[in-house]
Scaffold this motif. Structure first.
Motif, PDB file in Angstrom:
ATOM      1  N   TYR A   6       0.827  -1.209   0.000  1.00 29.54           N
ATOM      2  CA  TYR A   6       0.000   0.000   0.000  1.00 29.54           C
ATOM      3  C   TYR A   6       0.861   1.258   0.000  1.00 29.54           C
ATOM      4  O   TYR A   6       0.521   2.235  -0.659  1.00 29.54           O
ATOM      5  N   PHE A  46       2.172   1.670  -3.537  1.00 30.41           N
ATOM      6  CA  PHE A  46       1.108   2.111  -4.432  1.00 30.41           C
ATOM      7  C   PHE A  46       0.672   3.541  -4.137  1.00 30.41           C
ATOM      8  O   PHE A  46       0.260   4.268  -5.039  1.00 30.41           O
ATOM      9  N   ALA A  96       0.938   5.946  -7.255  1.00 31.06           N
ATOM     10  CA  ALA A  96      -0.262   6.625  -7.758  1.00 31.06           C
ATOM     11  C   ALA A  96      -0.153   8.135  -7.588  1.00 31.06           C
ATOM     12  O   ALA A  96      -0.531   8.897  -8.493  1.00 31.06           O
ATOM     13  N   TYR A 141      -5.190   4.613  -1.154  1.00 30.68           N
ATOM     14  CA  TYR A 141      -4.015   3.832  -0.776  1.00 30.68           C
ATOM     15  C   TYR A 141      -3.325   4.436   0.450  1.00 30.68           C
ATOM     16  O   TYR A 141      -2.913   3.715   1.356  1.00 30.68           O
ATOM     17  N   VAL A 153      -4.708   4.293 -12.622  1.00 24.03           N
ATOM     18  CA  VAL A 153      -4.135   3.176 -11.876  1.00 24.03           C
ATOM     19  C   VAL A 153      -5.071   1.969 -11.961  1.00 24.03           C
ATOM     20  O   VAL A 153      -4.633   0.828 -12.018  1.00 24.03           O
ATOM     21  N   TYR A 162      -0.504  -2.410 -13.805  1.00 22.24           N
ATOM     22  CA  TYR A 162       0.215  -2.660 -12.551  1.00 22.24           C
ATOM     23  C   TYR A 162       0.130  -4.148 -12.178  1.00 22.24           C
ATOM     24  O   TYR A 162       0.064  -4.498 -11.011  1.00 22.24           O
ATOM     25  N   PRO A 204      -3.787  -3.866  -8.344  1.00 21.62           N
ATOM     26  CA  PRO A 204      -4.877  -3.063  -7.791  1.00 21.62           C
ATOM     27  C   PRO A 204      -6.176  -3.823  -7.549  1.00 21.62           C
ATOM     28  O   PRO A 204      -6.978  -3.415  -6.714  1.00 21.62           O
TER      29      PRO A 204
END
Length: 145
Positions: free
Chosen positions: A30, A33, A37, A66, A114, A122, A126
């Motif tokens: 997390y 990300f 992001a 996130y 994303v 990714y 996600p």
């Protein structure tokens, strides 16, 4: 007063830390990300927000979600666990809706987000991450309870 006359004092339940064990891997994902992001969003918005405002705004929302989940996992506690669980569910709904939307109406997304194509850019992380997060957070409740 003897030992048998003293009232029983219940030992406090050990708190369950959300960011320990497998939760540490979730925190790491997390956090990565969040940075990915947020960085992507900043670069895209600076380069030309008017080119794909919907996509860039959705990427910014993903970064915020996130970030909040990362914070909740690190903070720990029952309130944070519940908040992270709700955010993971919202994240999964977002990934599924945006993923389906990008496939059904590609013209609405001149640039990807994303969550485009269910996170294909990714490696589908996600869509896997919120499911894994919800499983961990539900397990954390049973361990702590």
């Amino acid at each position: 007063m003897s030992d048998t006359d003293r009232p029983e004092v219940a030992a406090p339940k050990p708190s369950f830390e959300l960011g320990t064990g497998p939760g540490r891997v979730l925190v790491w994902f997390y956090a990565v990300f969040t940075v990915a992001a947020a960085s992507r969003t900043i670069v895209e918005m600076v380069r030309g927000f008017d080119r794909a405002p919907l996509a860039y705004t959705l990427s910014a929302v993903a970064a915020l979600v996130y970030g909040f989940i990362t914070y909740s996992l690190v903070r720990g506690g029952e309130k944070a666990r519940r908040a992270a669980l709700v955010c993971c569910a919202a994240e999964l709904i977002g990934v599924l809706v945006v993923g389906a939307w990008t496939l059904a109406e590609p013209a609405a997304f001149p640039d990807s987000t994303v969550w485009s194509d269910f996170g294909m850019g990714y490696l589908f992380i996600p869509v896997i991450l919120p499911v894994t997060g919800m499983i961990w957070l539900r397990r954390a409740r049973t361990v702590a309870g």
